[in-house]
Design a protein around this motif. Structure first.
Motif, mmCIF file in Angstrom:
data_model
loop_
_atom_site.group_PDB
_atom_site.id
_atom_site.type_symbol
_atom_site.label_atom_id
_atom_site.label_comp_id
_atom_site.label_asym_id
_atom_site.label_seq_id
_atom_site.Cartn_x
_atom_site.Cartn_y
_atom_site.Cartn_z
ATOM 1 N N SER A 1 -15.564 -16.071 -7.445
ATOM 2 C CA SER A 1 -14.724 -15.860 -5.936
ATOM 3 C C SER A 1 -13.837 -14.621 -6.376
ATOM 4 N N ILE A 2 -14.155 -13.771 -5.248
ATOM 5 C CA ILE A 2 -13.223 -12.558 -5.476
ATOM 6 C C ILE A 2 -12.566 -12.357 -4.074
ATOM 7 N N GLY A 3 -11.258 -12.026 -4.062
ATOM 8 C CA GLY A 3 -10.494 -11.842 -3.163
ATOM 9 C C GLY A 3 -9.305 -10.500 -3.218
ATOM 10 N N GLY A 4 -8.703 -10.394 -2.178
ATOM 11 C CA GLY A 4 -7.658 -9.258 -2.023
ATOM 12 C C GLY A 4 -8.139 -8.099 -2.448
ATOM 13 N N GLU A 5 -7.336 -7.579 -3.499
ATOM 14 C CA GLU A 5 -7.704 -6.236 -4.033
ATOM 15 C C GLU A 5 -8.859 -6.010 -4.985
ATOM 16 N N ASN A 6 -9.384 -7.372 -5.586
ATOM 17 C CA ASN A 6 -10.475 -7.430 -6.377
ATOM 18 C C ASN A 6 -11.801 -7.373 -5.616
ATOM 19 N N ARG A 7 -11.828 -7.009 -4.165
ATOM 20 C CA ARG A 7 -13.059 -6.827 -3.395
ATOM 21 C C ARG A 7 -13.566 -5.381 -3.380
ATOM 22 N N GLY A 8 -12.878 -4.725 -4.197
ATOM 23 C CA GLY A 8 -13.420 -3.160 -4.386
ATOM 24 C C GLY A 8 -14.501 -2.876 -5.176
ATOM 25 N N PHE A 9 -15.305 -2.193 -4.625
ATOM 26 C CA PHE A 9 -16.707 -1.659 -5.437
ATOM 27 C C PHE A 9 -17.008 -0.167 -5.443
ATOM 28 N N THR A 10 -17.069 0.406 -6.438
ATOM 29 C CA THR A 10 -17.439 2.023 -6.663
ATOM 30 C C THR A 10 -18.823 2.229 -5.886
ATOM 31 N N PRO A 11 -19.058 3.454 -5.542
ATOM 32 C CA PRO A 11 -20.152 3.936 -4.697
ATOM 33 C C PRO A 11 -21.509 3.464 -5.395
ATOM 34 N N ASP A 12 -21.406 3.181 -6.780
ATOM 35 C CA ASP A 12 -22.762 2.666 -7.548
ATOM 36 C C ASP A 12 -22.810 1.306 -7.161
ATOM 37 N N GLY A 13 -21.995 0.530 -6.779
ATOM 38 C CA GLY A 13 -22.084 -0.827 -6.565
ATOM 39 C C GLY A 13 -21.541 -1.681 -7.525
ATOM 40 N N GLU A 14 -20.708 -1.101 -8.411
ATOM 41 C CA GLU A 14 -19.924 -2.110 -9.420
ATOM 42 C C GLU A 14 -18.626 -2.252 -9.153
ATOM 43 N N PRO A 15 -18.223 -3.458 -9.316
ATOM 44 C CA PRO A 15 -16.835 -4.173 -9.191
ATOM 45 C C PRO A 15 -15.915 -2.804 -9.837
ATOM 46 N N GLU A 16 -14.746 -2.600 -8.927
ATOM 47 C CA GLU A 16 -13.698 -1.696 -9.677
ATOM 48 C C GLU A 16 -12.937 -2.108 -10.664
ATOM 49 N N ASN A 17 -12.796 -3.509 -10.591
ATOM 50 C CA ASN A 17 -11.716 -4.350 -11.678
ATOM 51 C C ASN A 17 -12.890 -4.842 -12.617
#
Length: 180
Positions: free
Chosen positions: A139-155
């Protein structure tokens, strides 16, 4: 091993679907055959229990994808503390034949910190379909929902969580496949 991922969002840039596309990549890197069934790209008609016979090609593709899988991943956004309507509708087209004794992983994305309610609701549905719930979930939520342009999670912690849970899930699926 074959794993089908069903993404239960009806929004094009859904974070739950982005998460599933990342999960698909991680599994493929482990040489696992993955089918991603995106309910946004392949919408289904409304389920009608009085008319279970349908000629809709997307319904038939869903039944084949889930039925032919060794394990299933179900993903949903958190809609009012539960699963999305499109995912619930898709699950209504499926049954014991598609889920019996298969490992099933629940995945969610929530606007809040974590979407626990949709995950527990999914696990209840899976239990009623005779699937085997993975004790882990993502489960991801809040600021953990960011993804790079390559589709990887930012966190990085999200990446670590995905890898840890997928290792557990794949092991469970292999164990159940050998037992069957």
């Amino acid at each position: 091993m074959k794993i089908t991922i069903v993404t239960g969002s009806n929004r094009e840039q859904s974070t739950s679907t982005k998460l599933c596309r990342y999960i698909e990549t991680v599994l493929q890197e482990k040489e696992i055959n993955v089918t991603l069934f995106d309910l946004y790209e392949k919408p289904l008609p409304f389920f009608d229990p009085s008319n279970r016979v349908t000629t809709d090609p997307n319904v038939h593709a869903l039944i084949q994808a889930v039925g032919g899988a060794d394990a299933v991943i179900l993903s949903t956004p958190d809609y009012h503390g539960s699963v999305s309507g499109v995912l619930k509708n898709a699950l209504d087209f499926l049954g014991f034949d598609q889920f019996d004794s298969k490992a099933v992983l629940a995945v969610s994305s929530s606007g809040g910190a974590v979407g626990v309610s949709p995950l527990t609701h999914l696990q209840t549905i899976v239990r009623n379909l005779h699937g085997v719930n993975c004790p882990e979930w993502i489960s991801i939520g809040g600021e953990n929902r960011g993804f790079t342009p390559d589709g990887e999670p930012e966190n990085e912690k999200v990446k670590e969580r995905v890898n840890k849970v997928l290792a557990y899930f794949v092991n469970l699926a292999l164990t159940l496949r050998k037992a069957g």
